[in-house]
Motif scaffolding. Structure first.
Motif, short mmCIF file in Angstrom:
data_model
loop_
_atom_site.label_atom_id
_atom_site.label_comp_id
_atom_site.label_asym_id
_atom_site.label_seq_id
_atom_site.Cartn_x
_atom_site.Cartn_y
_atom_site.Cartn_z
N HIS A 25 17.26 -44.28 -52.35
CA HIS A 25 18.58 -44.90 -52.42
C HIS A 25 19.11 -44.91 -53.86
O HIS A 25 19.88 -45.79 -54.24
N THR A 26 18.66 -43.95 -54.66
CA THR A 26 19.11 -43.86 -56.04
C THR A 26 20.11 -42.72 -56.18
O THR A 26 20.31 -41.94 -55.25
N ARG A 27 20.70 -42.62 -57.35
CA ARG A 27 21.62 -41.51 -57.62
C ARG A 27 20.89 -40.26 -58.07
O ARG A 27 21.48 -39.20 -58.27
N PHE A 28 19.59 -40.37 -58.22
CA PHE A 28 18.78 -39.27 -58.72
C PHE A 28 18.28 -38.38 -57.58
O PHE A 28 17.96 -38.87 -56.50
N ARG A 29 18.22 -37.10 -57.85
CA ARG A 29 17.67 -36.15 -56.88
C ARG A 29 16.15 -36.12 -57.04
O ARG A 29 15.60 -35.23 -57.68
N ILE A 30 15.53 -37.11 -56.47
CA ILE A 30 14.07 -37.22 -56.50
C ILE A 30 13.57 -36.82 -55.13
O ILE A 30 14.04 -37.32 -54.11
N ASP A 31 12.60 -35.92 -55.08
CA ASP A 31 12.02 -35.51 -53.82
C ASP A 31 11.06 -36.62 -53.37
O ASP A 31 9.95 -36.75 -53.87
N ALA A 32 11.53 -37.43 -52.43
CA ALA A 32 10.75 -38.58 -51.96
C ALA A 32 9.44 -38.14 -51.30
O ALA A 32 8.47 -38.91 -51.26
N LYS A 33 9.38 -36.93 -50.80
CA LYS A 33 8.17 -36.42 -50.16
C LYS A 33 7.03 -36.31 -51.18
O LYS A 33 5.87 -36.53 -50.83
N VAL A 34 7.36 -36.02 -52.42
CA VAL A 34 6.33 -35.96 -53.47
C VAL A 34 5.69 -37.34 -53.63
O VAL A 34 4.46 -37.46 -53.72
N ILE A 35 6.49 -38.37 -53.64
CA ILE A 35 5.98 -39.74 -53.78
C ILE A 35 5.16 -40.12 -52.54
O ILE A 35 4.07 -40.68 -52.64
N GLN A 36 5.67 -39.78 -51.36
CA GLN A 36 4.96 -40.08 -50.12
C GLN A 36 3.60 -39.36 -50.09
O GLN A 36 2.58 -39.96 -49.72
N ASN A 37 3.57 -38.09 -50.46
CA ASN A 37 2.32 -37.35 -50.46
C ASN A 37 1.30 -37.93 -51.44
O ASN A 37 0.12 -38.05 -51.13
N LYS A 38 1.77 -38.27 -52.63
CA LYS A 38 0.88 -38.84 -53.65
C LYS A 38 0.34 -40.19 -53.18
O LYS A 38 -0.86 -40.47 -53.31
N LEU A 39 1.20 -41.01 -52.62
CA LEU A 39 0.80 -42.31 -52.10
C LEU A 39 -0.24 -42.15 -50.99
O LEU A 39 -1.29 -42.79 -51.02
N THR A 40 0.04 -41.28 -50.03
CA THR A 40 -0.87 -41.07 -48.90
C THR A 40 -2.22 -40.54 -49.39
O THR A 40 -3.28 -41.00 -48.95
N MET A 41 -2.19 -39.58 -50.32
CA MET A 41 -3.43 -39.03 -50.85
C MET A 41 -4.28 -40.13 -51.48
O MET A 41 -5.48 -40.24 -51.22
N ASN A 42 -3.67 -40.96 -52.31
CA ASN A 42 -4.41 -42.03 -52.97
C ASN A 42 -4.94 -43.05 -51.97
O ASN A 42 -6.07 -43.52 -52.09
N LEU A 43 -4.13 -43.38 -50.97
CA LEU A 43 -4.58 -44.34 -49.94
C LEU A 43 -5.77 -43.79 -49.16
O LEU A 43 -6.76 -44.49 -48.96
N VAL A 44 -5.67 -42.55 -48.71
CA VAL A 44 -6.76 -41.95 -47.93
C VAL A 44 -8.03 -41.87 -48.77
O VAL A 44 -9.12 -42.23 -48.30
N ASN A 45 -7.92 -41.43 -50.00
CA ASN A 45 -9.10 -41.29 -50.86
C ASN A 45 -9.72 -42.63 -51.22
O ASN A 45 -10.93 -42.74 -51.35
N PHE A 46 -8.91 -43.66 -51.39
CA PHE A 46 -9.44 -44.97 -51.77
C PHE A 46 -9.97 -45.75 -50.58
O PHE A 46 -10.85 -46.58 -50.72
N ALA A 47 -9.45 -45.49 -49.38
CA ALA A 47 -9.81 -46.27 -48.19
C ALA A 47 -11.24 -46.02 -47.73
O ALA A 47 -11.84 -46.89 -47.10
N HIS A 48 -11.78 -44.84 -47.98
CA HIS A 48 -13.15 -44.50 -47.58
C HIS A 48 -13.41 -44.80 -46.10
O HIS A 48 -14.46 -45.34 -45.74
N GLY A 49 -12.44 -44.50 -45.24
CA GLY A 49 -12.62 -44.68 -43.81
C GLY A 49 -12.39 -46.09 -43.30
O GLY A 49 -12.47 -46.33 -42.10
N LYS A 50 -12.11 -47.05 -44.17
CA LYS A 50 -11.86 -48.43 -43.74
C LYS A 50 -10.51 -48.56 -43.05
O LYS A 50 -10.30 -49.49 -42.28
N VAL A 51 -9.60 -47.65 -43.36
CA VAL A 51 -8.26 -47.63 -42.79
C VAL A 51 -7.96 -46.19 -42.40
O VAL A 51 -8.32 -45.26 -43.12
N MET A 52 -7.30 -45.99 -41.25
CA MET A 52 -6.89 -44.65 -40.82
C MET A 52 -5.39 -44.52 -41.06
O MET A 52 -4.62 -45.39 -40.68
N PHE A 53 -4.99 -43.42 -41.69
CA PHE A 53 -3.59 -43.17 -41.97
C PHE A 53 -3.10 -42.05 -41.06
O PHE A 53 -3.75 -41.01 -40.94
#
Length: 142
Positions: A25-53
């Motif tokens: 919702h900003t005026r910047f052309r930021i590819d939100a998918k990059v942020i989503q991918n980075k977030l998901t990668m970090n969550l999956v790697n840190f969760a160690h199977g305790k949470v399923m994404f």
């Protein structure tokens, strides 16, 4: 890391979280998918199977694979009656506050995330992260 450490309401089961697309919702052309991918990668790697994404943005590909397996085009591999349902949804958005002055322009960007119970709609966790972008006015800054 905060999400993995939550005291989950439904104890004894591995919580399943659908990661929804991050909305820009900003005026910047930021590819939100990059942020989503980075977030998901970090969550999956840190969760160690305790949470399923769950890969909600890959549903079409998952459906196509399932159809081909059931039609005998591919072997059955791991088969399930239905796709995994989400217990929770992780929603994110980006917002900005802009300030212009004679010395330049600055933008304060916030990335806000909510973990929402998919049955009740209750917000179980919220977190935000901030960045600041500053520069001189002009086309280069935009």
């Amino acid at each position: 890391r905060d999400i993995v450490q939550i005291q989950w309401p439904r104890q004894g089961e591995t919580p399943r979280i659908a990661v929804l697309p991050v909305e820009n919702h900003t005026r910047f052309r930021i590819d939100a998918k990059v942020i989503q991918n980075k977030l998901t990668m970090n969550l999956v790697n840190f969760a160690h199977g305790k949470v399923m994404f769950l890969a909600r943005d890959s549903e079409d590909a998952v459906r196509a694979e399932r159809e081909k397996k059931r039609a005998g085009v591919y072997d059955q591999g791991h088969s399930a009656d239905a796709m995994a349902g989400a217990d929770y949804m992780l929603k994110g958005d980006m917002r900005a506050l802009s300030k212009a002055a004679s010395e330049g322009v600055s933008d304060y960007l916030t990335y806000t995330f909510q973990l929402i119970d998919s049955e009740s709609g209750a917000i179980l966790w919220m977190g935000d992260y901030e960045t600041k972008k500053a520069g001189e006015t002009g086309v280069v800054y935009q």
